[in-house]
Design an enzyme around this catalytic site. Structure first.
Site, PDB file in Angstrom:
ATOM      1  N   LYS A  32       0.850  -1.185   0.000  1.00  0.00           N
ATOM      2  CA  LYS A  32       0.000   0.000   0.000  1.00  0.00           C
ATOM      3  C   LYS A  32       0.889   1.240   0.000  1.00  0.00           C
ATOM      4  CE  LYS A  32      -2.309   1.644   3.707  1.00  0.00           C
ATOM      5  NZ  LYS A  32      -2.063   3.095   3.699  1.00  0.00           N
ATOM      6  N   ASP A  59      -3.397   4.305  -1.830  1.00  0.00           N
ATOM      7  CA  ASP A  59      -4.341   4.734  -0.786  1.00  0.00           C
ATOM      8  C   ASP A  59      -4.298   6.259  -0.639  1.00  0.00           C
ATOM      9  OD1 ASP A  59      -5.885   4.865   1.571  1.00  0.00           O
ATOM     10  OD2 ASP A  59      -4.203   4.293   2.851  1.00  0.00           O
ATOM     11  N   LEU A  60      -4.968   6.957  -1.567  1.00  0.00           N
ATOM     12  CA  LEU A  60      -4.956   8.430  -1.506  1.00  0.00           C
ATOM     13  C   LEU A  60      -6.281   8.993  -1.013  1.00  0.00           C
ATOM     14  CD1 LEU A  60      -2.918   9.274  -4.753  1.00  0.00           C
ATOM     15  CD2 LEU A  60      -2.093   9.049  -2.411  1.00  0.00           C
ATOM     16  N   LYS A  61      -7.261   8.134  -0.790  1.00  0.00           N
ATOM     17  CA  LYS A  61      -8.537   8.525  -0.168  1.00  0.00           C
ATOM     18  C   LYS A  61      -9.098   9.816  -0.762  1.00  0.00           C
ATOM     19  CE  LYS A  61      -7.338   6.541   4.364  1.00  0.00           C
ATOM     20  NZ  LYS A  61      -5.888   6.322   4.284  1.00  0.00           N
ATOM     21  N   LEU A  62      -9.429   9.785  -2.043  1.00  0.00           N
ATOM     22  CA  LEU A  62      -9.933  11.004  -2.695  1.00  0.00           C
ATOM     23  C   LEU A  62     -11.287  11.426  -2.118  1.00  0.00           C
ATOM     24  CD1 LEU A  62      -7.681  10.030  -4.636  1.00  0.00           C
ATOM     25  CD2 LEU A  62      -9.035  10.961  -6.499  1.00  0.00           C
ATOM     26  N   ASP A  64     -13.575  14.952  -3.000  1.00  0.00           N
ATOM     27  CA  ASP A  64     -13.676  16.306  -3.578  1.00  0.00           C
ATOM     28  C   ASP A  64     -14.947  16.347  -4.403  1.00  0.00           C
ATOM     29  OD1 ASP A  64     -13.019  18.890  -4.643  1.00  0.00           O
ATOM     30  OD2 ASP A  64     -10.893  18.427  -4.429  1.00  0.00           O
ATOM     31  N   ILE A  65     -15.170  17.407  -5.151  1.00  0.00           N
ATOM     32  CA  ILE A  65     -16.374  17.456  -5.983  1.00  0.00           C
ATOM     33  C   ILE A  65     -16.241  16.386  -7.076  1.00  0.00           C
ATOM     34  CG2 ILE A  65     -16.878  19.890  -5.498  1.00  0.00           C
ATOM     35  CD1 ILE A  65     -15.714  20.550  -8.279  1.00  0.00           C
ATOM     36  N   PRO A  66     -17.372  15.843  -7.545  1.00  0.00           N
ATOM     37  CA  PRO A  66     -17.315  14.719  -8.494  1.00  0.00           C
ATOM     38  C   PRO A  66     -16.408  14.979  -9.698  1.00  0.00           C
ATOM     39  CG  PRO A  66     -19.563  15.005  -7.719  1.00  0.00           C
ATOM     40  CD  PRO A  66     -18.766  16.146  -7.142  1.00  0.00           C
ATOM     41  N   ASN A  67     -16.480  16.166 -10.283  1.00  0.00           N
ATOM     42  CA  ASN A  67     -15.697  16.418 -11.493  1.00  0.00           C
ATOM     43  C   ASN A  67     -14.190  16.329 -11.221  1.00  0.00           C
ATOM     44  OD1 ASN A  67     -15.645  17.214 -14.313  1.00  0.00           O
ATOM     45  ND2 ASN A  67     -14.670  19.085 -13.528  1.00  0.00           N
ATOM     46  N   THR A  68     -13.770  16.849 -10.066  1.00  0.00           N
ATOM     47  CA  THR A  68     -12.340  16.799  -9.723  1.00  0.00           C
ATOM     48  C   THR A  68     -11.894  15.365  -9.456  1.00  0.00           C
ATOM     49  OG1 THR A  68     -12.480  19.022  -8.821  1.00  0.00           O
ATOM     50  CG2 THR A  68     -10.640  17.683  -8.058  1.00  0.00           C
ATOM     51  N   THR A 122     -10.280   3.783  10.869  1.00  0.00           N
ATOM     52  CA  THR A 122     -10.124   2.917  12.045  1.00  0.00           C
ATOM     53  C   THR A 122      -9.533   3.668  13.237  1.00  0.00           C
ATOM     54  OG1 THR A 122      -8.154   2.126  10.906  1.00  0.00           O
ATOM     55  CG2 THR A 122     -10.038   0.652  10.950  1.00  0.00           C
ATOM     56  N   ARG A 184      -3.586  -5.690  14.703  1.00  0.00           N
ATOM     57  CA  ARG A 184      -2.460  -5.765  15.631  1.00  0.00           C
ATOM     58  C   ARG A 184      -2.419  -7.157  16.272  1.00  0.00           C
ATOM     59  NH1 ARG A 184      -1.681  -1.558  13.605  1.00  0.00           N
ATOM     60  NH2 ARG A 184      -1.108   0.458  14.503  1.00  0.00           N
ATOM     61  N   GLY A 213       0.735  -2.081   8.884  1.00  0.00           N
ATOM     62  CA  GLY A 213       1.787  -1.086   8.705  1.00  0.00           C
ATOM     63  C   GLY A 213       2.903  -1.275   9.704  1.00  0.00           C
ATOM     64  N   ARG A 214       2.847  -0.465  10.751  1.00  0.00           N
ATOM     65  CA  ARG A 214       3.969  -0.364  11.676  1.00  0.00           C
ATOM     66  C   ARG A 214       4.408  -1.684  12.305  1.00  0.00           C
ATOM     67  NH1 ARG A 214       0.999   4.786  14.197  1.00  0.00           N
ATOM     68  NH2 ARG A 214      -0.712   3.514  13.412  1.00  0.00           N
TER      69      ARG A 214
HETATM   70  O1  C5P Z   1       0.678   1.187  11.086  1.00  0.00           O
HETATM   71  P1  C5P Z   1      -0.747   0.731  10.893  1.00  0.00           P
HETATM   72  O2  C5P Z   1      -0.879  -0.780  10.795  1.00  0.00           O
HETATM   73  O3  C5P Z   1      -1.700   1.352  11.868  1.00  0.00           O
HETATM   74  O4  C5P Z   1      -1.112   1.301   9.434  1.00  0.00           O
HETATM   75  C1  C5P Z   1      -2.415   1.283   8.933  1.00  0.00           C
HETATM   76  C2  C5P Z   1      -2.413   1.888   7.555  1.00  0.00           C
HETATM   77  O5  C5P Z   1      -3.748   1.844   7.046  1.00  0.00           O
HETATM   78  C3  C5P Z   1      -1.986   3.344   7.485  1.00  0.00           C
HETATM   79  O6  C5P Z   1      -1.269   3.490   6.262  1.00  0.00           O
HETATM   80  C4  C5P Z   1      -3.275   4.139   7.419  1.00  0.00           C
HETATM   81  O7  C5P Z   1      -3.153   5.302   6.639  1.00  0.00           O
HETATM   82  C5  C5P Z   1      -4.210   3.152   6.703  1.00  0.00           C
HETATM   83  N1  C5P Z   1      -5.637   3.286   6.998  1.00  0.00           N
HETATM   84  C6  C5P Z   1      -6.182   3.191   8.278  1.00  0.00           C
HETATM   85  N2  C5P Z   1      -7.539   3.292   8.483  1.00  0.00           N
HETATM   86  C7  C5P Z   1      -8.361   3.471   7.439  1.00  0.00           C
HETATM   87  C8  C5P Z   1      -7.834   3.575   6.137  1.00  0.00           C
HETATM   88  C9  C5P Z   1      -6.455   3.462   5.957  1.00  0.00           C
HETATM   89  O8  C5P Z   1      -5.439   2.984   9.229  1.00  0.00           O
HETATM   90  N3  C5P Z   1      -9.685   3.479   7.619  1.00  0.00           N
END
Ligand code: C5P
Length: 238
Positions: A32, A59-62, A64-68, A122, A184, A213-214
């Site tokens: 991701k 994962d850029l989570k857009l 904005d307005i529909p056209n953009t 989350t 986790r 992620g982490r």
């Molecule tokens: O480090 P961690 O496991 O918490 O990373 C979770 C990843 O998922 C991050 O990149 C975060 O931006 C993404 N994310 C999220 N919750 C969402 C959508 C995306 O934690 N609802």
């Protein structure tokens, strides 16, 4: 989608990303790329990751307005990622516009990227949703509402917590993806996440994909950690 474990490449630079990926040899991963890395490196980071044959969730989570959103998705489609996303809070029209943009930017003969909608992050608690967003009711209700809206708009799935995945799956069908961050191990630090679940629970709840992620990227030995996660999650290597 083959129940992937998606590693969140939350790194500051392309160099850090390259160093991290070198540890994985020729394993094919589902990765991701989020705002931090994309805004620093731009489309070249997608090229770099794709060259090694990995799958990509951009994962850029857009929102904005529909056209953009339509125009932006047209450009993103050209990067040939596997999965992209929007915020369901942008509304049905915006989500439909996202799909139109993706279709327009996908070259002939290629499959357009799947598109999923973020329901409630989350990291959001019910109290925050009630107070900050002024959405009354339970968090689960809001997540289901957004999931139904996303399905009606024609999207392939949603981002939600594992806790909502089972009900979404039973109400909206198992073809509708539930992609779940906030995963986790029971011994891990939950950091800023609120609605967390273990990989064992996510599996029991039938989620389509977990985003980690982490727990992997900041592990002392990321490859060892990834292998351990894969053993528990049981997903296939990409
Ligand atoms: O480090 P961690 O496991 O918490 O990373 C979770 C990843 O998922 C991050 O990149 C975060 O931006 C993404 N994310 C999220 N919750 C969402 C959508 C995306 O934690 N609802």
């Amino acid at each position: 989608m083959d129940n992937p474990l998606i590693i969140a490449l939350d790194f500051a630079t392309g160099n850090d990303t390259r160093k991290f990926l070198e540890r994985f040899g020729d394993r094919k991963l589902f990765l991701k790329v989020g705002m931090e890395l994309f805004y620093q490196e731009g489309p070249s980071v997608i090229q770099m990751v794709k060259e090694s044959g990995h799958n990509i969730f951009l994962d850029l989570k857009l929102h904005d307005i529909p056209n953009t959103v339509k125009s932006a998705m047209k450009n993103l489609a050209r990067l040939e990622c596997d999965l992209v996303n929007v915020h369901a809070a942008g509304g049905k029209e915006m989500m439909q516009a996202a799909l139109e943009g993706l279709d327009a930017g996908t070259s002939a003969g290629r499959k357009r990227p799947d598109c999923i909608a973020v329901t409630q992050l989350t990291s959001t608690s019910e109290t925050q949703m009630n107070n900050d967003q002024r959405i009354p009711g339970s968090l689960a209700e809001s997540v289901f509402h957004y999931a139904r809206l996303a399905q009606n708009a024609g999207l392939e799935g949603v981002v939600c917590s594992a806790w909502e995945a089972a009900a979404i799956r039973s109400q909206l069908g198992s073809d509708f993806y539930t992609v779940t961050p906030g995963i986790r191990m029971s011994t891990d630090n939950i950091q800023d996440q609120k609605r967390v679940a273990t990989p064992q629970l996510a599996k029991e709840l039938g989620v389509s994909a977990i985003v980690v992620g982490r727990s992997i990227t900041r592990a002392e030995d990321p490859l060892k950690s990834y292998e351990h996660w894969m053993k528990i999650w049981g997903g296939k290597h990409q």
